[in-house]
Design an enzyme around this catalytic site. Structure first.
Site, PDB file in Angstrom:
ATOM      1  N   THR A 136       0.818  -1.212   0.000  1.00  0.00           N
ATOM      2  CA  THR A 136       0.000   0.000   0.000  1.00  0.00           C
ATOM      3  C   THR A 136       0.852   1.262   0.000  1.00  0.00           C
ATOM      4  O   THR A 136       1.989   1.240   0.480  1.00  0.00           O
ATOM      5  CB  THR A 136      -0.894  -0.012   1.262  1.00  0.00           C
ATOM      6  OG1 THR A 136      -1.492   1.266   1.430  1.00  0.00           O
ATOM      7  CG2 THR A 136      -0.093  -0.314   2.525  1.00  0.00           C
ATOM      8  N   ASP A 137       0.275   2.354  -0.469  1.00  0.00           N
ATOM      9  CA  ASP A 137       0.984   3.641  -0.389  1.00  0.00           C
ATOM     10  C   ASP A 137       1.008   4.172   1.048  1.00  0.00           C
ATOM     11  O   ASP A 137       1.735   5.124   1.347  1.00  0.00           O
ATOM     12  CB  ASP A 137       0.346   4.680  -1.330  1.00  0.00           C
ATOM     13  CG  ASP A 137      -1.130   4.962  -1.039  1.00  0.00           C
ATOM     14  OD1 ASP A 137      -1.710   4.310  -0.153  1.00  0.00           O
ATOM     15  OD2 ASP A 137      -1.697   5.852  -1.708  1.00  0.00           O
ATOM     16  N   GLU A 138       0.207   3.553   1.943  1.00  0.00           N
ATOM     17  CA  GLU A 138       0.125   4.073   3.315  1.00  0.00           C
ATOM     18  C   GLU A 138       1.435   3.895   4.072  1.00  0.00           C
ATOM     19  O   GLU A 138       1.652   4.548   5.092  1.00  0.00           O
ATOM     20  CB  GLU A 138      -1.051   3.417   4.057  1.00  0.00           C
ATOM     21  CG  GLU A 138      -2.355   3.649   3.304  1.00  0.00           C
ATOM     22  CD  GLU A 138      -3.623   3.258   4.055  1.00  0.00           C
ATOM     23  OE1 GLU A 138      -3.602   3.193   5.280  1.00  0.00           O
ATOM     24  OE2 GLU A 138      -4.634   3.022   3.372  1.00  0.00           O
ATOM     25  N   TYR A 163      -1.974  -0.741  10.868  1.00  0.00           N
ATOM     26  CA  TYR A 163      -2.073  -1.394   9.541  1.00  0.00           C
ATOM     27  C   TYR A 163      -0.861  -1.056   8.682  1.00  0.00           C
ATOM     28  O   TYR A 163      -0.164  -1.939   8.185  1.00  0.00           O
ATOM     29  CB  TYR A 163      -3.366  -0.965   8.825  1.00  0.00           C
ATOM     30  CG  TYR A 163      -3.358  -1.264   7.333  1.00  0.00           C
ATOM     31  CD1 TYR A 163      -3.339  -2.576   6.872  1.00  0.00           C
ATOM     32  CD2 TYR A 163      -3.348  -0.226   6.382  1.00  0.00           C
ATOM     33  CE1 TYR A 163      -3.308  -2.850   5.499  1.00  0.00           C
ATOM     34  CE2 TYR A 163      -3.321  -0.499   5.017  1.00  0.00           C
ATOM     35  CZ  TYR A 163      -3.301  -1.815   4.579  1.00  0.00           C
ATOM     36  OH  TYR A 163      -3.255  -2.086   3.230  1.00  0.00           O
ATOM     37  N   LYS A 167       2.218  -3.387   7.260  1.00  0.00           N
ATOM     38  CA  LYS A 167       2.519  -3.534   5.820  1.00  0.00           C
ATOM     39  C   LYS A 167       3.957  -3.095   5.551  1.00  0.00           C
ATOM     40  O   LYS A 167       4.659  -3.700   4.742  1.00  0.00           O
ATOM     41  CB  LYS A 167       1.547  -2.723   4.961  1.00  0.00           C
ATOM     42  CG  LYS A 167       0.123  -3.248   4.923  1.00  0.00           C
ATOM     43  CD  LYS A 167      -0.030  -4.655   4.332  1.00  0.00           C
ATOM     44  CE  LYS A 167       0.186  -4.716   2.832  1.00  0.00           C
ATOM     45  NZ  LYS A 167      -0.159  -6.059   2.285  1.00  0.00           N
TER      46      LYS A 167
END
Ligand code: NAD
Ligand code: TYD
Length: 361
Positions: A136-138, A163, A167
């Site tokens: 993810t870009d998060e 989260y 990741k």
């Protein structure tokens, strides 16, 4: 015929990816879908594929080393596409441990089993064995609300939620395997996806479900947070292109310069639903901006995400094909024609989830 091991294929992106792959390659590939079927996994998403001889479902937890080893020993796997994860930020804020377990330990097990199956005695790998880690870009943290700064593949990791931290941990493990064992992998970091089969805990399907039921539309904080939305089929195509045409050991950001503030999404969902429903449809009378309710903000809420997809475009030629106007309409039409799907996923535990998450907001 290439054999794919897809983890998390019963979830939102995984099931769309498997559909995409069979549309594209039909009988030229075999897919083994390994999924633990958590609350987010739903075999209804893949029902139409059950008649295929080249589709196999195996219920297994990716943290169960013996189960994953067995799959690698029974099948000669060419490609791994690793989606399985706990994926919802709000849940991670309430219950972080399972995120570490699945996202970090689960990824370690997947890497370890793939390496054990593939690595030759001289430390090299047979041609064509590839592992793609979907992320993810998060992991990059939050951008200033300036509309002109972007996440690049070189942006330092600065995750904020449990989260995104989990990741980030999983991405680092993949990087460590590439650096230490020359393990043949790629990482993709992607922006917010939307489309069919998305569980109604995420913003867009939650809005659609609530609006159709005449329930309030919860907007966190001031509703001005920005996400970069990507239609899920465009993501599926990007994953396949990275695995087939990307340079091994590289990371590719996948996103489509489609930034929207949350409140814009809320308004668009209301407008599109009103347009799509017949005047005679009793659900139509419920749908209006009066349903919008500003609620307590998410803890640590990242302000803005925006991907620079320059590298994947320049090296591989991938670009998103679906405009947001087109994608949101397709998505809403899908939900309107799959009412039974929505009823099934929102029965049982969903009610409890909703009460826990929104009851005291
Ligand atoms: P999802 O929550 O819809 O699906 C996750 C799937 O993984 C489910 O089928 C679930 O049953 C399975 N799963 C969970 N724990 C498991 C375990 N321990 N063992 C085996 N299977 C397990 O998630 P999604 O939205 O489809 O996301 C897929 C991947 O893409 C995730 O890795 C996520 O981090 C990443 N991603 C998602 C988005 C997005 O917008 N949804 C954006 C960027 C990246
Ligand atoms: P979400 O779909 O949970 O994705 P992510 O947190 O991974 O970006 O949320 C998208 C945005 O919408 C995020 O800024 C939080 C916000 N949001 C709401 O305002 N209300 C809601 O009920 C939900 C689920 C999200």
């Amino acid at each position: 015929m290439k054999t794919y091991l897809v983890t998390g294929g019963a979830g939102f992106i995984g099931s769309n990816y498997i559909h995409y792959m069979f549309r594209k390659y039909d009988n030229d590939i075999r897919i083994i879908n390994v999924d633990a079927l958590t609350y987010a996994g739903n075999l209804e998403n893949l029902k139409d594929l059950e008649i295929r001889d080249n589709y196999i479902f195996i219920r297994a937890d990716i943290t169960d080393k013996a189960a994953i080893e067995k799959i690698f020993s029974e099948y000669d796997i060419d490609r791994v596409v690793h989606f399985a994860a706990e994926s919802h930020v709000d849940r991670s804020i309430k219950n972080p441990e399972v995120f570490v377990r699945t996202n970090v330990l689960g990824t370690a097990v997947m890497l370890n089993c793939a390496r054990a199956a593939w690595e030759k005695p001289d430390g090299s790998y047979p041609e064509g064995k590839k592992f793609l880690h979907v992320s993810t870009d998060e992991v990059y943290g939050s951008l200033p609300d300036d509309g002109k700064s972007y996440f690049y593949e070189t942006t330092p990791y600065q995750p904020h939620s449990p989260y995104s931290a989990s990741k980030a941990g999983s991405d680092m493990l993949v990087k460590s395997y590439m650096d230490t064992y020359h393990f043949p992998a790629n990482i993709t970091n992607t922006s917010n996806n939307y489309g069919p089969y998305q569980f109604p805990e995420k913003l867009i399907p939650l809005l659609i479900h609530n609006a159709l039921s005449g329930k309030e539309l919860p907007v966190y904080g001031d509703g001005m947070n920005v996400r970069d939305w990507l239609y899920v089929d465009d993501h599926a195509k990007g994953i396949d292109m990275v695995q087939e045409q990307g340079r091994l050991f590289e990371t590719y950001n996948i996103g489509g310069h489609n930034e929207k503030r949350n409140i814009e999404i809320v308004n668009l969902v209301i407008e599109t639903l009103s347009e799509e429903l017949d005047d005679s449809d009793p659900r139509k009378k419920n749908i209006s901006k009066d349903l919008i309710r500003y609620v307590t903000d998410r803890k640590g809420h990242d302000r803005r995400y925006a991907i620079a997809p320059d590298k994947i475009k320049a090296e591989i030629g991938w670009e998103p094909e679906t405009t947001f106007a087109e994608g949101i309409r397709k998505t809403i039409r899908w939900y309107l024609s799959h009412e039974e799907w929505m009823q099934h996923v929102t029965s049982g535990n969903y009610q409890k989830y909703y009460e826990d998450m929104y009851g005291d907001r």
